[in-house]
Structures are given as structure tokens and as C-alpha cells.
Design a protein around this motif. Structure first.
Motif: not given
Length: 315
Positions: A108, A162, A166, A184, A198, A202
Motif C-alpha cells: 500500500r 492499515y 489490522t 487489506h 478499517s 481503506g
């Protein structure tokens, strides 16, 4: 679902990557074009770096940005393709939780950085064409360094949430990711908690950040085209626009797969999963492969060096 598959645990020790779901029998054959594209990307981008390092006349902002793009492409492809090929060739599907988060971060981060580099290259073209007398005093080596640092910091700061988010989710579902790498949203879907933070973040990074970058690039090229159309002769207009062709081609090969992949993954619920995964892999391989080819063909200094290398090896 059995209890063994739904046991709640905070950090799984490993995830299982399936590769391209539904096409497992064809993994070996799929690996051939993927491996070829990766080899071309590695060779092409290292060649760009080698030529720019060896040729003093290329030590100018435009080629420094090109080197940043080459390094970013190497990180983008190398963070995922070796593991992908190990799945295809050796059925090596396991990836540790930490390695998964690391892969997610570099993938990413390099993607956001590449988008930022294209914005910087567009600004460089704008200054070179619209304000040619101020180009070398405005886009200095010090300015290039500051821009590069800003691109890296922006990528790292935007992507750091991220893996952080996570890692903090509890996981209680099957630890199988139907993908060739730790995408992701595919990982987040395995969590057994409210993961809307998230998901929304994202979506923000996947759509808003490239969207703003494309807007800045479009604004730069509107001003560039206005300046080009004001030139007195057709030859001058074509020659000036020709300096932008490589950049426009590279932008297209990067943003079109990114936007298409994001839209199909987020909203294409009726699209086959294998198609989602295939498109995501195209985004990882095609831009790193094509960028050095585009700039190698369109840039006279790089073409000259390549011909010298081929001629030297042939003698």
C-alpha cells in the motif's frame, strides 16, 4: 462452522493464501506470464537506475523522479510477486501474521508513493513548459529531495493505520485469504469485530487519495496544454507535447488498473472472485513492467545508452 474454525484469537500465527480461487489447476500456467512480467520489471527498472547513475547528463530532476518511480515499482512488485510465485510453483501457501502485515504495508505504501511521484512529475513538466526560464532555479536538487521525502512520509503516514488497525482486531474465522497476497480488505473480513473503521479508512485511501492526485495532475496538464497551444508553430507544439507523452502513458498504465481494481473489489459483488484477484495482480505487475519500457522508448538519452550496452555486449 465448527468450533475449531471459529475459535477467537487475537493474532493468528499464520494465514493461508489460496492464490487465484477457482483456477488452482492452472496456477503453473498462470505463473509463466506473471514470472515473465516480473523479470522484465526487475531488469527494466534496474537498467533505468544503472543508466541514470552512470550518465552525468541525466543527473537532472526529471530523471531523479524517474529513479524514484523505478525504486517504487521494484518495491511494489517485489513485496508480493515472489510469494505469489511460491504459491503457484511450490504450493507454499502459508504466510505468518507479521509477514502478512509487512507485505500489506509495503504494498500500500509503494502504491501511494507512486501516485505521489506522478504528481511531482506533472508539476515538473508544468514548470518546465509554462515557466522554462525558472525551471532549473525552482526544481533544484534540494527541492527534488524535499519532494521525495514528502512523498515517502505521505505514503508511510497514510498507510501506517492499515497494519495497526489490522493487528488490533480479534480473529475468529477461518484464517484463509482467497488471494495471492495479503490484500487489506480480504484480511479485515476475517476479523470477528466491528471493522467499519478499517473499511472506511481503506476506502478513503483507495479512492480519495488517488482521486486528489489525479485532480492535481489534470490541473497541471490543463495549464500545460494551454501553454502548448499558445506556441507559434505546429512543430514547436508537437515537440513540447512529446516531452509529456511518456508521463501520460505511465499515468494511464498505473491509474486505470488501480481504479478498475478498486471499483470491482468494492462494488462488483456479482463479479467472479478469480476475476477480482486477476485484476489486482495485473495492477501489481503491469505498471512496473511498462514504465521502464515507456521511458526507454521515449527518452533519447536512455535509448542511446541501451544501444551502447547492446552494441558493447555484441562485440
Amino acid at each position: 462452522m465448527s468450533d475449531s474454525n471459529t475459535t477467537r484469537f487475537t493474532n493468528p500465527s499464520t494465514f493461508i493464501l489460496l492464490g487465484i480461487p477457482g483456477l488452482e489447476a492452472a496456477h503453473v500456467w498462470i505463473s509463466i506470464p506473471f514470472c515473465t512480467m516480473y523479470a522484465i520489471a526487475i531488469l527494466g527498472n534496474f537498467t533505468i537506475l544503472f543508466i541514470v547513475k552512470r550518465e552525468p547528463s541525466l543527473h537532472v530532476p526529471m530523471f531523479y523522479f524517474l529513479c524514484m518511480l523505478a525504486v517504487t515499482d521494484l518495491v511494489l512488485s517485489t513485496s508480493t510477486v515472489p510469494k505469489m510465485l511460491s504459491i503457484f510453483w511450490f504450493n507454499s501457501r502459508e504466510i505468518s501474521f507479521s509477514a502478512c502485515l509487512t507485505q500489506m504495508f509495503f504494498l500500500r505504501c509503494s502504491s501511494v508513493m507512486e501516485s505521489g511521484i506522478f504528481v511531482a512529475m506533472a508539476v515538473d513538466r508544468y514548470v518546465a513548459i509554462c515557466h522554462p526560464l525558472r525551471h532549473f532555479t525552482t526544481i533544484t536538487n534540494c527541492m527534488v529531495f524535499k519532494i521525495g521525502l514528502a512523498v515517502v512520509l505521505r505514503g508511510a503516514l497514510l498507510v501506517l493505520p492499515y497494519p495497526f488497525l489490522t493487528r488490533r482486531w480479534p480473529y475468529c474465522r477461518i484464517n484463509i485469504i482467497p488471494h495471492t497476497y495479503c490484500e487489506h480488505m480480504a484480511v479485515v473480513k476475517l476479523a470477528c469485530a466491528d471493522t467499519r473503521i478499517s473499511s472506511y479508512y481503506g476506502l478513503f485511501v483507495a479512492l480519495i487519495v488517488p482521486g486528489l492526485d489525479v485532480l492535481f495532475i489534470a490541473m497541471s496538464y490543463i495549464l500545460i496544454l494551454r501553454a502548448i497551444f499558445r506556441l507559434p508553430t505546429k512543430d514547436a507544439r508537437l515537440k513540447t507535447f512529446g516531452t509529456c507523452v511518456s508521463h501520460l502513458c505511465a499515468i494511464s498504465t498505473f491509474y486505470i488498473p488501480v481504479i478498475f481494481s478498486t471499483i470491482t473489489y468494492r462494488f462488483g459483488h456479482n463479479v467472479a472472485l478469480c476475476f477480482h484477484v486477476a485484476i489486482a495482480n495485473v495492477y501489481l505487475l503491469v505498471p512496473p513492467m511498462l514504465n521502464p519500457i515507456i521511458y526507454g522508448i521515449r527518452t533519447k538519452q536512455i535509448r542511446k545508452w541501451l544501444l551502447q550496452l547492446v552494441t558493447y555486449k555484441g562485440t
